[in-house]
Write an enzyme that holds these catalytic residues in place. Structure first.
Site: not given
Ligand code: ADP
Ligand code: MG
Ligand code: MG
Length: 894
Positions: A28, A97, A106, A108, A342, A458, A786, A854, A874
Site C-alpha cells: 500500500k 493504515r 487477518g 489490523m 495495486r 488413492h 528418471s 516421472c 525433461y
C-alpha cells in the site's frame, strides 16, 4: 562527523518512496508513493517502514529513533497542510493504515479520522461550514474503529449500538440519522469503550496516533495473520509497514463519496468502466453493503469533472504499471483523491486475455506476457465447467480433489462402471474410498466421488493423474456400496442408475443433471478447428507458442495406452516419460499372472510367461507406433505381486467353505498358499520393483522380450521406435547390472532371430535415498535416470502416501510443518537436495546421462521450475498436464 554508526531510517515521506519498495514500505505504502511521484492527487502523508515493525517485534518496543522521526514527518505534514494534528479549531486528521508486502487478511484494519476528540470535532464542524452532522459522523467512526482495532473491544459491540439507534429512529438507512443521533452515538461509544477497557478514549491526538501505529505492529502476530501466512507460505518475519495519510472526506454531503474501480474487467479482461461508487460515505462503506452502490459509470452524471479525471488517471496507471490496476478513491466536495492502487487480481481467463491485450497495445513484450500467466490458470481453463446459470440441487460437498465437471449415472463398483460405459453410458463411480482394484472403473468413469479420504487419497491421486474429475471425502454422504445406495445429510437417497453431477473444482455434489460447458482451450489442443475463432483460445495459443520457443526443458507424458499416447502427442508431449506395464496385467490377464505365481515347475512358469508375452508385445507395438520418432520410457513391472492376486481374507473364506463342502479344489489351495506366501506387513518396502525381476526368473526377460520384439517389428515396418527400458526401485548397482545383462542377452537373441539391429536404452529410476548416494556407480551402468519423486518422497520422509494423509497430514498442514503436501509440490529442501545430488554424481561419471522426472511432481508448476533449475532434460506428467508443464517450463526459462 563523529557518527560511529549509520542510523537506520524508519520513516519515509510519500515522495521518498516508489512501487519497487514493497519490502520496505509495504504494498500500500509503495504504491501511494508511486502515485504521489506520478503527480496524481494523493492526500499527503508518510510511511513507517517494515524495518521499524521488525525492530519493534524483536525488541518488544519501538526503536528509540522512531518517535522523533515520526514527529519530524508529522511536522512537515502539518506545515504542508497548514494545520496541526487534532488542532482544536481546524484539525488535521489522518488515517493509520496497515500494509505488508503481500496483502494479508487477518491484519489490523485501518483507523480513519485519527486526531478527532471532544474539542476538535467542533473545530471540524466549524470549518465544514458548520456541518456538525459530518463532524460527529466522523467522530463516531473513529471511536468504533479505534475501539475495536486498537483497544480490542469486539466490533460487534459498536455495530449493535448503531443498529439499536437505527431501530429506535425507525430507519435502516444511515443517511436518515441526524447530528443529534451521531452525538448520542459518540456518547454511547465512549461509554462502551470505558466500560470494556476500564479507561477513557484517549483525547490526545498524538497518543491516538502512536497507539494506532503500535496496534498495527502488534497485529502482525494475531492468530489469524499467523495462520494466513502459513497457508500462503508468506515468511513470518517480513513485518508490516504503516501508512499515515491525511484524511479526505467522502462523507460531507451528496457531492462527496467514495468508490472502487478496476482499469479492466477482472473477470474477462475486457476494457471498460468497472467499479462501484457510493455518495456521502466514507472508507469501506462502499464494500460493506451499508447502502446500495451505483455503477461507476453513473459518476459521469453525478460529477463529470471528477469522472473524467478518474478515467484519465486510470489510463495513466495502466500505462505506468502496464497491467490491470484496482483503485480506491474518494471525492470530497467535488474534488477527486486517490487513496490506493495495486496490480489487481483476476480470473484465469482474464489473465491470458489481458496479457496479450497488453502486448498488442505495445505495453509489454511476449516474455513479460508469459510471466503474467501461470500453469494453474491454464489448468483451470482446461476443465469443463458447469453452466453457472443452470438450476442446481446441492446435496453435499467434499474436497475439490481433481477439477472438472462430470455428470453421469451413479455406479458403486468397477465392474458395473465398465459394463455401463461400454454400452455408451456416462457413469460416476461412487465409493467410500478407492483402491487399486477400482482402477478399471475409474478409467472409464466420467467422475469419481468418495465419502472418505483427502486430497492425497488413492482416489484423488489417481484421478488427478488421469485428469478425471474427482470429489473426495464428502463425509456428509453415507455410501452403502453393498446396497448400492447413498444418502445425503438431508435424507436425499441416490440409487444406482440415478444421475448426479460433481464439480471437482468446488467439491460440490448435485443430484440430477447440471449442464456442462466444454473447454474451448482443450478443444483447441485436440485440434478441433471449431475452437480456433475463440479469442481466449487465440490468447492461449500465442502464449503457448512463446513458451515452447523459450523453454529448455522437454515435456513428456505418463501414458500406458496407444490412445493416450496419441492424445498426449496432440497436447505437445515429446515422448513418454513413464509407461507403466502393470496396468497391462489387469483384467483377464490377471489369471495369467496367477498362473505365473502359483507355478511349481519352471516349465509351468515358462508357460505362464509365454502366454503373457504376445499380449504385452501388442501393447508395445501400438504405443511405439503412436509415439514413432519419440522416446518411450517403459518401466518394467513395479508393484508387489499380491496386488494382482485375490484378497487374502476373501480367498481363505472361500477355500474354507469349499473344504467344508468337501469340494477341495487344489488350484484354489495353491492360490491361497501363494497369497499367504506373498503377504507382507509393509508391501511398499517389500518384494517389488527390481527385486521382483531378480527373484522371479524370466519375468523381466519376458517384458524386455515383449518390448524389443515390438521394437524389431516397428523397425522392420519402417518406423523409428525409441524404447528406453527402465528398471524401478534400484538401490545398488549390482541389481541393475544383473537385470541389464539379461536384457542385453535377450536383445542379442532377438537381433539374431529377426535379423534386425535394435536401438534402445537401459536406465533406472532414482527413487531410493541409497540410489542417490550410489548414483555415480549406477550411472556407470544406466544410460538414463528418471526420478520417481513419489517414492523418493515416501522413502525420504519415511511415510506412506496412502496412509499418512488421512491420519496426520491435516495437522501437519495446520501447524505449518509444510505449507503444501510434499506429494503435491516437491520438497526442495529435503527431497530436492537428493535430486540435486544424484544429478551431480550421475553426470560426473557419465556426462551425457539423460535425466528426467516421472513422479506426479512432473506436472506441478513449482516443482517444474526446480527441475529446470537443477538441469534435468525433461519432465513427464499426465497428458492433461502436458500443456501446463510446457507453459511452466517456458516461464522457468524466462
Ligand atoms: P484496506 O487494506 O482494507 O483496503 P485501507 O487502508 O485502504 O484498508 O483503508 C480502508 C478504507 O479507508 C478504504 O476505503 C480507503 O480508501 C479509506 N481510506 C484510507 N485512508 C483514507 C484517507 N486518508 N482518507 C479517506 N479515506 C481513506
Ligand atoms: Mg479492509
Ligand atoms: Mg484499501
Amino acid at each position: 562527523m563523529g557518527h560511529d554508526r549509520v542510523m537506520t531510517k524508519y520513516v519515509y515521506a510519500f515522495s521518498e518512496g516508489s512501487k519497487d519498495q514493497k519490502d520496505l514500505l509495504g504494498g500500500k505504502g509503495a504504491n501511494l508513493a508511486e502515485m504521489t511521484n506520478l503527480g496524481l492527487p494523493v492526500p499527503p502523508g508518510f510511511i513507517i517502514s517494515t524495518e521499524a515493525c521488525r525492530a519493534y517485534l524483536a525488541e518488544g518496543r519501538e526503536p528509540e529513533a522512531l518517535s522523533e522521526e515520526v514527529s519530524a514527518h508529522l511536522e512537515a505534514l502539518q506545515k504542508e497542510m497548514g494545520k496541526t494534528l487534532g488542532q482544536a479549531d481546524d484539525p488535521l486528521l489522518v488515517s493509520v493504515r496497515s500494509g505488508a508486502k503481500f496483502s494479508m487478511p487477518g491484519m489490523m484494519e485501518t483507523v480513519l479520522n485519527v486526531g478527532l476528540n471532544d474539542e476538535s470535532v467542533r473545530g471540524l464542524a466549524a470549518k465544514a461550514d458548520g456541518d456538525e452532522r459530518f463532524a460527529y459522523d466522523s467522530y463516531r467512526r473513529l471511536l468504533a474503529m479505534f475501539g475495536s482495532t486498537v483497544l480490542g473491544v469486539e466490533s460487534e459491540v459498536f455495530h449493535q449500538a448503531l443498529e439499536d439507534l437505527k431501530n429506535d429512529r425507525g430507519t435502516k438507512n444511515d443517511l436518515d440519522l441526524d447530528v443529534g443521533d451521531f452525538q448520542d452515538l459518540v456518547a454511547t461509544y465512549k461509554k462502551l469503550i470505558s466500560d470494556h477497557t476500564g479507561s477513557d478514549f484517549p483525547q490526545d491526538p498524538r497518543e491516538q496516533l502512536d497507539m494506532a501505529v503500535r496496534a498495527v505492529f502488534d497485529s502482525w502476530n494475531t492468530e489469524r495473520a499467523v495462520l494466513y501466512r502459513r497457508q500462503e507460505r508468506i515468511p513470518a518475519d517480513l513485518g508490516t509497514a504503516v501508512s499515515i495519510c491525511s484524511m479526505v472526506f467522502g462523507n460531507c454531503g451528496m457531492n462527496s463519496g467514495t468508490g472502487v474501480a478496476f482499469t479492466r474487467d477482472p473477470a474477462s479482461g475486457a476494457q471498460g468502466i468497472y467499479g462501484d461508487y457510493l455518495q456521502n460515505a466514507q472508507g469501506e462503506d462502499v464494500v460493506a453493503g451499508i447502502r446500495n452502490t451505483v455503477p461507476l459509470a453513473d459518476l459521469e452524471d453525478i460529477n463529470k469533472p471528477s469522472y473524467d479525471e478518474l478515467l484519465a488517471i486510470m489510463e495513466t496507471l495502466e500505462g505506468h504499471y502496464k497491467d490491470l490496476c484496482d483503485i480506491e478513491f474518494t471525492v470530497e466536495r467535488g474534488k477527486l483523491w486517490m487513496l490506493q492502487t495495486r496490480v489487481g487480481k483476476r480470473t484465469a481467463e482474464a489473465a491470458f486475455r489481458i496479457a496479450v491485450q497488453l502486448v498488442d497495445q505495445g505495453l509489454i513484450g511476449m516474455d513479460e506476457a508469459l510471466q503474467r500467466v501461470n500453469g494453474d490458470q491454464l489448468a483451470q481453463l482446461m476443465f469443463p465447467r458447469f453452466d453457472v446459470d443452470a438450476e442446481r440441487n446441492l446435496i453435499g460437498k467434499g474436497m475439490n480433489a481433481s477439477p472438472g465437471a462430470a455428470v453421469g449415472k451413479v455406479v458403486f463398483d468397477s465392474t458395473t462402471a465398465v459394463e455401463w460405459s461400454d454400452r455408451g453410458e456416462d457413469v460416476i463411480l461412487v465409493r467410500r474410498e478407492t483402491n487399486p482394484d477400482d482402477l478399471k472403473g475409474m478409467v472409464c468413469a466420467k467422475g469419481i466421488l468418495t465419502s472418505r479420504g483427502g486430497k492425497t487419497s488413492h482416489a484423488a491421486v489417481v484421478a488427478r493423474g488421469m485428469g478425471r474429475t474427482c470429489v473426495c471425502g464428502a463425509d456428509s454422504l453415507d455410501v452403502d456400496v453393498k446396497k448400492k445406495v447413498f444418502t445425503s445429510a438431508d435424507g436425499v437417497t441416490v440409487n444406482e442408475g440415478d444421475v448426479i453431477s460433481i464439480d471437482g473444482t468446488t467439491g460440490e455434489v448435485f443430484v440430477g443433471e447440471v449442464p456442462v460447458v466444454d473447454s474451448f482451450v482443450v478443444r483447441h489442443f485436440e485440434g478441433d478447428e471449431a475452437a480456433e475463432g475463440d479469442e481466449l483460445v487465440a490468447a492461449v495459443a500465442r502464449i503457448m507458442e512463446h513458451a515452447d520457443s523459450a523453454r529448455r526443458l522437454a515435456v513428456r507424458a505418463n501414458v500406458d495406452t496407444p490412445e493416450d499416447s496419441t492424445r498426449a502427442r496432440r497436447f505437445g508431449a515429446q515422448g513418454i516419460g513413464l509407461c507403466r506395464t502393470e496396468h497391462m496385467f489387469l483384467g483377464e490377464r490377471k489369471t495369467l499372472v496367477e498362473h505365473l505365481i502359483v507355478a511349481e515347475t519352471s516349465q509351468e512358469q515358462e508357460e505362464a510367461l509365454s502366454a503373457l508375452l504376445p499380449q504385452q508385445r501388442e501393447d508395445f507395438i501400438g504405443i511405439l507406433e503412436a509415439m514413432d520418432g519419440l522416446p518411450v520410457t517403459i518401466r518394467l513391472i513395479d508393484p508387489p505381486l499380491h496386488e494382482f492376486l485375490p484378497d487374502y481374507t476373501e480367498l481363505s473364506v472361500a477355500v474354507a467353505l469349499e473344504d467344508e463342502r468337501g469340494e477341495r479344489d487344489t488350484k484354489q489351495h495353491k492360490l491361497l498358499d501363494a497369497v499367504t506366501r506373498l503377504h507382507e506387513q509393509n508391501p511398499m518396502l517389500g518384494l517389488r520393483g527390481v527385486r521382483l525381476g531378480i527373484v522371479i526368473p524370466g519375468l523381466f526377460a519376458m517384458q524386455a522380450r515383449a518390448i524389443l520384439e515390438a521394437t524389431a517389428e516397428r523397425t522392420k515396418a519402417g518406423g523409428d521406435p525409441q524404447p528406453e527400458i527402465m528398471i524401478p526401485l534400484v538401490a545398488s548397482v549390482q541389481e541393475l547390472e544383473l537385470v541389464r545383462s539379461d536384457i542385453i542377452k535377450v536383445a542379442g537373441e532377438i537381433e539374431d532371430e529377426r535379423e534386425v539391429k535394435l536401438s534402445f536404452k537401459v536406465g533406472t529410476m532414482i527413487e531410493l535415498p541409497r540410489a542417490v548416494m550410489a548414483a555415480s556407480e549406477i550411472a556407470g551402468v544406466a544410460e538414463f535416470f528418471s526420478f520417481g519423486t513419489n517414492d523418493l518422497t515416501q522413502m525420504t520422509w519415511g511415510f506412506s502416501r496412502d496412509d499418512v494423509e488421512a491420519s496426520f497430514f491435516g495437522t501437519y498442514l495446520d501447524k505449518g510443518i509444510f505449507g503444501v503436501s510434499p506429494f503435491e509440490t516437491l520438497d526442495r529442501d529435503g527431497v530436492g537436495q537428493l535430486v540435486r545430488l544424484a544429478v551431480e554424481k550421475g553426470r560426473e561419471s557419465r556426462p551425457d546421462l539423460h535425466l528426467g522426472v516421472c513422479g506426479e511432481h512432473g506436472g506441478d508448476p513449482d516443482s517444474i521450475h526446480f527441475f529446470d533449475e537443477v538441469g534435468l532434460d525433461y519432465v513427464s506428467c499426465s497428458p492433461f498436464r502436458v500443456p501446463v508443464a510446457r507453459l511452466e517450463a517456458g516461464r522457468s526459462a524466462g
